[in-house]
Design a protein around this motif. Structure first.
Motif, PDB file in Angstrom:
ATOM      1  N   ASP A 185      -0.329  30.234 -14.171  1.00 25.00           N
ATOM      2  CA  ASP A 185      -0.728  31.151 -15.242  1.00 25.00           C
ATOM      3  C   ASP A 185      -2.162  31.630 -15.080  1.00 25.00           C
ATOM      4  N   ARG A 186      -2.443  32.201 -13.919  1.00 21.63           N
ATOM      5  CA  ARG A 186      -3.757  32.784 -13.664  1.00 21.63           C
ATOM      6  C   ARG A 186      -3.747  34.258 -14.070  1.00 21.63           C
ATOM      7  N   ASP A 187      -4.938  34.782 -14.280  1.00 22.88           N
ATOM      8  CA  ASP A 187      -5.058  36.217 -14.505  1.00 22.88           C
ATOM      9  C   ASP A 187      -4.454  36.972 -13.315  1.00 22.88           C
ATOM     10  N   LEU A 188      -3.816  38.115 -13.579  1.00 18.90           N
ATOM     11  CA  LEU A 188      -3.058  38.799 -12.541  1.00 18.90           C
ATOM     12  C   LEU A 188      -3.932  39.171 -11.345  1.00 18.90           C
ATOM     13  N   SER A 189      -5.114  39.712 -11.609  1.00 17.20           N
ATOM     14  CA  SER A 189      -5.988  40.082 -10.495  1.00 17.20           C
ATOM     15  C   SER A 189      -6.454  38.849  -9.727  1.00 17.20           C
ATOM     16  N   GLU A 190      -6.732  37.762 -10.449  1.00 16.91           N
ATOM     17  CA  GLU A 190      -7.130  36.516  -9.778  1.00 16.91           C
ATOM     18  C   GLU A 190      -5.980  35.939  -8.964  1.00 16.91           C
ATOM     19  N   ALA A 191      -4.740  36.078  -9.456  1.00 19.74           N
ATOM     20  CA  ALA A 191      -3.582  35.569  -8.738  1.00 19.74           C
ATOM     21  C   ALA A 191      -3.415  36.272  -7.403  1.00 19.74           C
ATOM     22  N   TRP A 192      -3.555  37.586  -7.393  1.00 22.41           N
ATOM     23  CA  TRP A 192      -3.436  38.306  -6.117  1.00 22.41           C
ATOM     24  C   TRP A 192      -4.602  37.979  -5.194  1.00 22.41           C
ATOM     25  N   TRP A 193      -5.773  37.757  -5.752  1.00 19.94           N
ATOM     26  CA  TRP A 193      -6.906  37.328  -4.918  1.00 19.94           C
ATOM     27  C   TRP A 193      -6.626  35.961  -4.302  1.00 19.94           C
ATOM     28  N   LEU A 194      -6.108  35.025  -5.115  1.00 21.86           N
ATOM     29  CA  LEU A 194      -5.796  33.691  -4.603  1.00 21.86           C
ATOM     30  C   LEU A 194      -4.758  33.754  -3.491  1.00 21.86           C
ATOM     31  N   ALA A 195      -3.725  34.580  -3.658  1.00 26.68           N
ATOM     32  CA  ALA A 195      -2.686  34.674  -2.637  1.00 26.68           C
ATOM     33  C   ALA A 195      -3.260  35.166  -1.316  1.00 26.68           C
ATOM     34  N   ALA A 196      -4.079  36.217  -1.379  1.00 24.23           N
ATOM     35  CA  ALA A 196      -4.686  36.735  -0.151  1.00 24.23           C
ATOM     36  C   ALA A 196      -5.648  35.728   0.466  1.00 24.23           C
ATOM     37  N   GLU A 197      -6.397  35.029  -0.374  1.00 31.26           N
ATOM     38  CA  GLU A 197      -7.371  34.069   0.140  1.00 31.26           C
ATOM     39  C   GLU A 197      -6.699  32.852   0.767  1.00 31.26           C
ATOM     40  N   LEU A 198      -5.653  32.355   0.132  1.00 33.34           N
ATOM     41  CA  LEU A 198      -4.930  31.217   0.694  1.00 33.34           C
ATOM     42  C   LEU A 198      -4.271  31.584   2.017  1.00 33.34           C
ATOM     43  N   ALA A 199      -3.708  32.778   2.100  1.00 24.40           N
ATOM     44  CA  ALA A 199      -3.087  33.209   3.359  1.00 24.40           C
ATOM     45  C   ALA A 199      -4.131  33.320   4.461  1.00 24.40           C
ATOM     46  N   ARG A 200      -5.292  33.854   4.127  1.00 30.60           N
ATOM     47  CA  ARG A 200      -6.341  34.003   5.143  1.00 30.60           C
ATOM     48  C   ARG A 200      -6.843  32.638   5.614  1.00 30.60           C
ATOM     49  N   ARG A 201      -7.111  31.763   4.656  1.00 27.18           N
ATOM     50  CA  ARG A 201      -7.647  30.457   5.040  1.00 27.18           C
ATOM     51  C   ARG A 201      -6.628  29.639   5.834  1.00 27.18           C
TER      52      ARG A 201
END
Length: 471
Positions: free
Chosen positions: A419-435
């Motif tokens: 239940d993260r903010d929508l913009s933060e959720a997409w940021w997390l997805a991109a960041e986790l994939a990159r890392r």
């Protein structure tokens, strides 16, 4: 080019006592299957006759199975031959071998025998259980198979005539049986059991209609309630952790002893649990999520997924250092190193009481998520073990502009940012994939990146894509 000739050793049989040991194991199953109701209907004499007849049939089938079962190593394969009318040969490639577990049930301990259980990559269940062989043969075959699989560090290769020398082990921790017993007494099942016993005693004393069969059935139901804590005591008795050349060595068990090697490179994540009744003593338990191990029976079916049955914070620090990458510049990793970021306040509609507990943290090497109000849980996953990243959004989450991000592993365990903010959720997805890509590529340098949302760890290297438009 001439094909390479593979030397074939003669087939070996299991120990001659195998049919009797399997018959003794089947005796408990036979009695349980007949139930108390059958005893009440046919009487004690006929009940004993039925049990003996079924047991004799099981022993005869066991003798036939033993006479037609053999195993041997051919090249880099373990081949097992079995069957009388329909013969079957199983060939297990040793390069897929993850672990060879030495299991000793109570009857096997009394006779000096042991059982080998093999875990392979992608197996839905334990492969090729060899039950039973002598203890020296079990240890020698185990070390030989691990050596051929490239997971043992013996200096001299193992052969049928010259078994491998046991590798050196460094003890890490031994759980005291006193702490184990106290931890299982601090469970809801154990705490409410006296009330159940008092109820049965009162009913039996004042209700004339209660018979022995009714009392026995009630006692059986109460024993089922205590099954989980009792099973944990039996499995984790004398639990010890050591570090060997092939990975972590886990040993334990009372009625059935187990010895298993866990390759550290196959560990996908670590789960940490703080039960409500343990928090006053500051205790926790830790479990492993290992790729390639059979998990079809659920969490409790994995008898040796436990990394630490019970322990305190300093103990968890020593154990975590053996299985998880240490952040740069640190000598150890503790559970207090994670700066957890909580969901936005509007997520209280989903978690009215647990919102302050839910959180996620990103470090240089690890993603950690925490959840749970009464029983607090944390999942720790190294970036190199993340297999996929998902963004999930339900109907109510879409209305509140929230989403949940999952970092999935090959072992089935996921770190979840709920239940993260929508913009933060997409940021997390991109960041986790990159890392995860960078961790798998083992890059030694990380360029400077933009600042992440507050509380989520170090700066990143790339600007994530903008969230997609709402539909």
């Amino acid at each position: 080019m001439n094909p390479q000739v593979v030397a074939t050793e003669p087939k070996k049989r299991l120990h001659p006592l195998t049919p009797l040991l399997r018959g003794g194991r089947a005796l408990v199953v036979i009695i349980a299957a007949l139930s108390w109701q059958t005893l009440g209907q046919v009487g004690l004499g006929w009940f004993a006759v039925m049990v003996l007849a079924l047991l004799l049939g099981q022993v005869i089938l066991g003798i036939v199975s033993w006479a037609n079962t053999g195993y041997h190593v051919v090249g880099r394969e373990l081949r097992i031959h079995e069957g009388l009318l329909w013969r079957r040969t199983r060939a297990i490639p040793l390069e897929r071998l993850q672990s060879v577990e030495v299991v000793r049930p109570l009857l096997a301990q009394l006779t000096g025998l042991a059982e080998l259980r093999l875990e392979v990559v992608g197996g839905g269940k334990t492969e090729a259980p060899l039950a039973f062989v002598t203890m020296p043969d079990a240890v020698a075959l185990r070390e030989r198979l691990l050596t051929l699989a490239g997971r043992a560090g013996t200096a001299t290769p193992a052969t049928p005539d010259a078994p491998a020398v046991a590798p050196i082990e460094v003890p890490i921790h031994a759980v005291t049986n006193r702490d184990l017993l106290i931890s299982q007494l601090l469970t809801p099942q154990a705490l409410f059991m006296p009330f159940g016993v008092a109820f049965v005693v009162v009913q039996f004393a004042f209700e004339a209609t209660w018979s022995f069969i009714a009392l026995a059935s009630t006692a059986t139901a109460m024993a089922g309630v205590l099954l989980q804590p009792v099973r944990r005591v039996l499995v984790d008795w004398n639990f010890r952790i050591a570090r060997g050349e092939a990975g972590l060595r886990l040993r334990g068990g009372l009625l059935e002893t187990r010895s298993q090697t866990i390759p550290v490179e196959r560990v996908q994540g670590v789960g940490v649990t703080w039960p409500l009744l343990w928090r006053r003593k500051r205790w926790l338990r830790m479990r492993l999520d290992v790729a390639g191990f059979a998990t079809s029976g659920g969490e409790e079916s994995k008898a040796f997924d436990r990394l630490l049955p019970v322990g305190d914070a300093p103990t968890s620090e020593r154990v975590l250092a053996e299985v998880l990458p240490i952040p740069t510049g640190q000598h150890s990793l503790t559970l207090t190193d994670f700066r957890l970021s909580n969901p936005p306040k509007r997520a209280r509609w989903f978690h009215p009481l647990a919102l302050p507990v839910i959180g996620i943290a990103l470090t240089d090497e690890i993603v950690a998520s925490r959840d749970g109000l009464l029983t607090r849980q944390m999942v720790i996953v190294p970036y190199a073990r993340v297999q996929s990243v998902r963004v999930v959004q339900g109907p109510l989450q879409r209305r509140l502009r929230l989403a949940t991000v999952y970092a999935d592993t090959a072992g089935g365990q996921s770190a979840a940012a709920r239940d993260r903010d929508l913009s933060e959720a997409w940021w997390l997805a991109a960041e986790l994939a990159r890392r995860s890509r960078e961790a798998r590529a083992q890059q030694t340098q990380t360029p400077q990146a933009q600042q992440p949302p507050a509380g989520l760890g170090a700066p990143t290297t790339t600007v994530p894509p903008a969230p997609p438009p709402e539909t």
